[in-house]
Design a protein around this motif. Structure first.
Motif, mmCIF file in Angstrom:
data_model
loop_
_atom_site.group_PDB
_atom_site.id
_atom_site.type_symbol
_atom_site.label_atom_id
_atom_site.label_comp_id
_atom_site.label_asym_id
_atom_site.label_seq_id
_atom_site.Cartn_x
_atom_site.Cartn_y
_atom_site.Cartn_z
ATOM 1 N N CYS A 169 10.179 -3.151 -36.379
ATOM 2 C CA CYS A 169 11.645 -2.356 -36.812
ATOM 3 C C CYS A 169 11.477 -3.818 -37.579
ATOM 4 N N PRO A 170 11.824 -3.254 -38.695
ATOM 5 C CA PRO A 170 12.072 -4.713 -39.623
ATOM 6 C C PRO A 170 13.558 -5.238 -40.007
ATOM 7 N N SER A 171 14.636 -3.492 -39.539
ATOM 8 C CA SER A 171 15.896 -3.814 -39.116
ATOM 9 C C SER A 171 16.186 -4.743 -38.629
ATOM 10 N N VAL A 172 15.453 -4.729 -37.608
ATOM 11 C CA VAL A 172 15.784 -5.601 -35.975
ATOM 12 C C VAL A 172 16.657 -6.885 -36.169
ATOM 13 N N SER A 173 17.616 -7.343 -35.336
ATOM 14 C CA SER A 173 17.816 -8.333 -35.088
ATOM 15 C C SER A 173 17.403 -9.326 -33.667
ATOM 16 N N TYR A 174 18.013 -8.217 -32.839
ATOM 17 C CA TYR A 174 17.139 -8.718 -31.772
ATOM 18 C C TYR A 174 17.172 -7.302 -30.583
ATOM 19 N N VAL A 175 16.284 -7.775 -29.522
ATOM 20 C CA VAL A 175 16.165 -5.958 -28.867
ATOM 21 C C VAL A 175 16.450 -7.136 -27.088
ATOM 22 N N ASP A 176 17.372 -6.716 -26.418
ATOM 23 C CA ASP A 176 17.134 -6.627 -24.808
ATOM 24 C C ASP A 176 17.085 -5.705 -23.839
ATOM 25 N N PRO A 177 16.105 -5.594 -23.428
ATOM 26 C CA PRO A 177 15.201 -4.767 -22.587
ATOM 27 C C PRO A 177 15.551 -5.293 -21.027
ATOM 28 N N GLU A 178 16.237 -4.408 -20.314
ATOM 29 C CA GLU A 178 17.205 -4.492 -19.144
ATOM 30 C C GLU A 178 16.310 -3.771 -17.933
ATOM 31 N N ILE A 179 15.849 -4.537 -17.066
ATOM 32 C CA ILE A 179 16.282 -3.762 -16.206
ATOM 33 C C ILE A 179 16.799 -4.240 -14.260
ATOM 34 N N THR A 180 17.120 -3.366 -14.105
ATOM 35 C CA THR A 180 18.227 -3.344 -12.832
ATOM 36 C C THR A 180 18.036 -3.342 -11.728
ATOM 37 N N ARG A 181 17.765 -4.289 -10.532
ATOM 38 C CA ARG A 181 17.807 -4.095 -9.295
ATOM 39 C C ARG A 181 18.668 -4.176 -8.167
ATOM 40 N N TRP A 182 19.209 -3.910 -7.043
ATOM 41 C CA TRP A 182 20.092 -4.008 -5.967
ATOM 42 C C TRP A 182 18.736 -5.601 -5.121
ATOM 43 N N LEU A 183 19.085 -6.517 -5.165
ATOM 44 C CA LEU A 183 18.017 -7.903 -4.538
ATOM 45 C C LEU A 183 19.090 -8.388 -3.291
ATOM 46 N N THR A 184 18.602 -8.484 -1.926
ATOM 47 C CA THR A 184 19.316 -8.888 -0.859
ATOM 48 C C THR A 184 19.357 -10.798 -1.179
ATOM 49 N N VAL A 185 20.607 -11.101 -1.962
ATOM 50 C CA VAL A 185 20.984 -12.312 -2.291
ATOM 51 C C VAL A 185 20.526 -13.324 -0.877
ATOM 52 N N THR A 186 20.504 -14.583 -0.510
ATOM 53 C CA THR A 186 20.908 -15.649 0.682
ATOM 54 C C THR A 186 21.135 -16.591 0.705
ATOM 55 N N TYR A 187 22.067 -16.900 0.742
ATOM 56 C CA TYR A 187 22.580 -19.121 0.096
ATOM 57 C C TYR A 187 23.194 -19.405 1.540
ATOM 58 N N GLY A 188 22.379 -20.193 2.058
ATOM 59 C CA GLY A 188 23.490 -20.741 3.570
ATOM 60 C C GLY A 188 23.280 -19.195 4.625
ATOM 61 N N ASP A 189 24.226 -19.355 5.046
ATOM 62 C CA ASP A 189 24.443 -18.485 6.228
ATOM 63 C C ASP A 189 25.049 -16.915 5.695
ATOM 64 N N LEU A 190 25.431 -17.500 4.282
ATOM 65 C CA LEU A 190 25.769 -15.866 3.630
ATOM 66 C C LEU A 190 24.380 -14.566 2.690
ATOM 67 N N THR A 191 25.232 -13.565 3.066
ATOM 68 C CA THR A 191 23.369 -12.254 2.256
ATOM 69 C C THR A 191 24.127 -11.290 2.063
ATOM 70 N N TYR A 192 23.805 -11.114 1.526
ATOM 71 C CA TYR A 192 24.294 -10.065 -0.033
ATOM 72 C C TYR A 192 23.656 -9.068 -0.186
ATOM 73 N N GLN A 193 23.835 -7.531 -0.532
ATOM 74 C CA GLN A 193 23.315 -7.173 -1.830
ATOM 75 C C GLN A 193 23.831 -7.231 -2.584
ATOM 76 N N MET A 194 23.236 -7.447 -4.254
ATOM 77 C CA MET A 194 23.504 -7.988 -5.061
ATOM 78 C C MET A 194 22.486 -6.811 -6.530
ATOM 79 N N LYS A 195 23.591 -7.088 -7.163
ATOM 80 C CA LYS A 195 22.804 -6.282 -8.693
ATOM 81 C C LYS A 195 22.176 -7.657 -9.503
ATOM 82 N N VAL A 196 20.878 -7.577 -9.676
ATOM 83 C CA VAL A 196 20.048 -8.206 -11.062
ATOM 84 C C VAL A 196 19.484 -7.383 -11.381
ATOM 85 N N LEU A 197 19.941 -8.094 -12.975
ATOM 86 C CA LEU A 197 19.746 -7.954 -14.038
ATOM 87 C C LEU A 197 18.971 -8.538 -14.782
#
Lengths: 244, 411
Positions: free
Chosen positions: B96-124
């Motif tokens: 597409c000649p008129s395009v400046s940039y394209v931003d595809p996006e996939i969203t998932r909810w993942l289990t995120v762990t840091y130290g002893d903390l664990t959350y379900q968090m949205k990841v893009l």
């Protein structure tokens, strides 16, 4: 001839009936004359005055005022004629209640157009002073006596230097003494050359005039110079014109 | 009789009837005041909504989403389509000649762990051109870049709320967090994004942009490689090179995607359209607002006409006298019309101040957003003048048409 009328008629169409207020009035008034128009109520006297004063137009006939025919004129032109040729004096003064005497007297000059404010004030105050009201210029009508009001009304009638002064029962709302004062003012104006027409049913008032025209049943019933002689006897010239 | 003298006569008449004048203008004052208030409210609403869209992102972006399709009703072509994929995004960027940039996006909810903390968090999963990157400066560190996508890097930029959840006030940059068992290095923390609508009852407590703050961002290539079974996208943003090119780009994107999918199973939304839609929704409210203002003005006008008619009855004699001494019908018409306009214009000026007062009350007590512009004041004032003109005509005509004989005879 300042005023000449020829077979003036006026009819009012009231649907069912037609009222013929004037049934052919022919007469003339010379410049400088002092004329009383008399007649019982319903005689057509008021209708004649309205037509002479250009407040109304005749159904038929000719009316020539100051050399120009006015019987065919309509609204705006008629208003100009009233403004320039006619000065009205009313029984009940008819001053505007909410403005002072100076503004009341200047009003005809306002509608005359193209007269500066200063010039209007000068003329009005001169006239008011000549009628002995120089101490009342800034007073409103309701602060004045009846005589003073009528004098102011006369000043207003004169301010545009009209061809005729048309007074409708000028003493009707005044006591006798004040009435005589007003009549002597009119007499003076006549002496100084004004043409004056008084409409009245009061013979004492009419006696001030030099000529009385009696209107009865929509016609001139009697027209005589005061003192007994009929108009026809007084001047042959007028008789000639009246029989035209 | 010139206009100036008519105006003077009008004001003199008003001054000699103060009580009447006040009653006459009250309607106009209220009408003009409500016009000011209504216009100020409308304008305030518009400005707020524009501010919201500006905060949300540029106006040159298109959002492309999958059309919702009923599985049981799908055509063969629809079944054959892969729907929006990462490859589509690359194709748009290349074709597409008129395009400046394209931003595809996939969203998932993942289990995120840091130290002893664990959350379900949205990841893009996104690219370095994450659409809001311009409007979302980083509080610290850096955002994703093209190189991260090329190298499938395990790097993450954290939303500010999530960062607080995991790290509190501690330094996060350089630390490692675990997403679904995969270690990621924290490269940046986004700045907190806030927008509160002004509404009835003051500034809302609800941060309508909080969802921005509750996301982690990782390279879309990493997302596809580690956490998804294919490269299907939740949606993608495409930016035109300028706002004027938005319609052209829409067509280019439609062509490319329809060719690749074999069927038009996607929606393209321009933000400009969204704003337009919003404005269209506002039309309804505007009509209601305008009706209220119009009714007030109309009532004010009827009051004017009524009181002027009464004043003419009272002044029949005056009209007769003026006509007898030489006023034409036109003079009387102008005098009474000018009186009406003078009265309403005076009421209009008072109304402007009353309106500003009403605006201050609405803003201060009810907390609604308002904006007063010179145009609003001018419109409101012109309303009052035209009310005088419109509703003065009938009384003025009556005055003009009075017969002088009858007027003089009137008791």
């Amino acid at each position: 001839m300042l005023i000449s009328t020829e077979n003036l008629t006026k009819s009012y169409d009231l649907g069912a009936a037609t009222v013929r207020a004037l049934r052919g009035v022919t007469f003339g008034i010379e410049e400088g004359e002092y004329v009383a128009i008399m007649g019982p109520s319903g005689s057509g006297k008021s209708t004649l005055m309205h037509i002479l004063g250009c407040l109304d137009t005749p159904t038929s006939g000719r009316y020539v005022l100051d050399g120009s025919e006015v019987s065919g004129l309509k609204g705006r032109e008629l208003a100009r004629v009233r403004n320039k040729k006619i000065g009205f004096v009313f029984q009940n003064f008819n001053l505007l209640p909410r403005v002072d005497l100076l503004s009341n007297v200047a009003l005809p000059l306002v509608y005359h157009g193209s007269i500066s404010r200063a010039e209007r004030a000068r003329k009005s105050s001169e006239l008011l002073s000549s009628l002995g009201l120089d101490h009342r210029l800034r007073h409103r009508p309701n602060e004045l006596s009846g005589g003073e009001r009528q004098r102011a009304a006369i000043a207003r009638a004169l301010v545009n230097e009209p061809a005729i002064l048309l007074a409708d029962e000028p003493t009707g709302n005044l006591d006798q003494k004040t009435g005589r004062e007003i009549m002597s003012i009119l007499d003076d104006l006549h002496s100084s050359g004004r043409t004056i027409i008084i409409v009245t049913h009061d013979s004492n008032v009419a006696a001030h005039a030099r000529r009385t025209v009696h209107i009865e049943d929509g016609r001139v019933a009697h027209d005589a110079t005061n003192g007994g002689a009929t108009r026809e006897d007084a001047t042959g010239k007028t008789r000639r014109e009246e029989t035209l | 009789m010139n206009i100036l003298e008519s105006v003077e006569a009008g004001f003199r008449d008003m001054a000699s009837h103060k009580g009447r004048a006040v009653i006459t203008v009250i309607g106009i004052v209220l009408g003009v005041a409500s016009v000011v208030a209504v216009l100020a409210l409308m304008r305030g609403g518009e400005e707020q909504s524009l501010a919201f869209w500006e905060e949300l992102g540029g106006l040159r972006e298109l959002r492309i989403t999958n059309t919702h399709l009923d599985r049981l009703m799908m055509t063969a072509a629809e079944k054959a389509s892969e729907r929006l994929t990462y490859r589509d995004a690359i194709a748009i960027g290349e074709e597409c000649p008129s395009v400046s940039y394209v931003d595809p996006e996939i969203t998932r909810w993942l289990t995120v762990t840091y130290g002893d903390l664990t959350y379900q968090m949205k990841v893009l999963g996104t690219t370095g051109h994450y659409p809001y990157a311009d409007e979302m400066p980083l509080a610290e560190g850096r955002f994703l870049c093209d190189k991260d996508a090329e190298t499938y890097a395990n790097v993450v930029a954290m939303g500010p709320t999530y960062k607080e959840d995991l790290f509190g006030d501690e330094e996060a940059i350089g630390s490692t967090i675990i997403l679904d068992g995969v270690p990621f290095t924290v490269i940046g923390v986004m700045e907190k994004k806030e927008f509160y609508f002004q509404g009835e009852g003051g500034r809302s407590d609800r941060n309508v942009l909080e969802w921005f703050n509750r996301s982690h961002y990782i390279p879309i290539t990493t997302m596809i490689k580690r956490f998804t079974i294919d490269d299907r996208l939740g949606g993608l943003e495409v930016a035109a090179r300028s706002v004027e090119l938005v319609p052209t780009l829409t067509e280019e994107v439609r062509t490319v995607l329809t060719r690749r999918h074999g069927v038009e199973d996607f929606n393209i939304d321009a933000k400009t359209e969204r704003i337009q839609q919003q404005a269209e929704q506002m039309v309804f409210f505007n009509i209601i607002f305008w009706s209220i203002a119009f009714v007030s003005l109309f009532v004010g006008g009827v009051v004017i006409a009524n009181i002027m008619l009464a004043s003419i009855t009272e002044r029949v004699r005056e009209i007769g006298v003026r006509k007898a001494i030489g006023a034409g019908d036109r003079d009387m018409f102008v005098q009474f019309l000018v009186e009406a306009v003078a009265v309403t214009a005076a009421g209009g000026i008072v109304g402007l101040f009353a309106g500003l007062g009403m605006v201050a009350v609405v803003e201060g007590i009810l907390g609604m957003p308002t904006a007063v512009t010179p145009a609003i004041l001018l419109i409101a004032f012109l309303c009052s003048v035209s009310i005088g003109l419109v509703f003065g005509i009938f009384p003025a005509l009556r005055a003009a048409r009075l017969s002088p004989i009858e007027a003089l005879r009137y008791e």
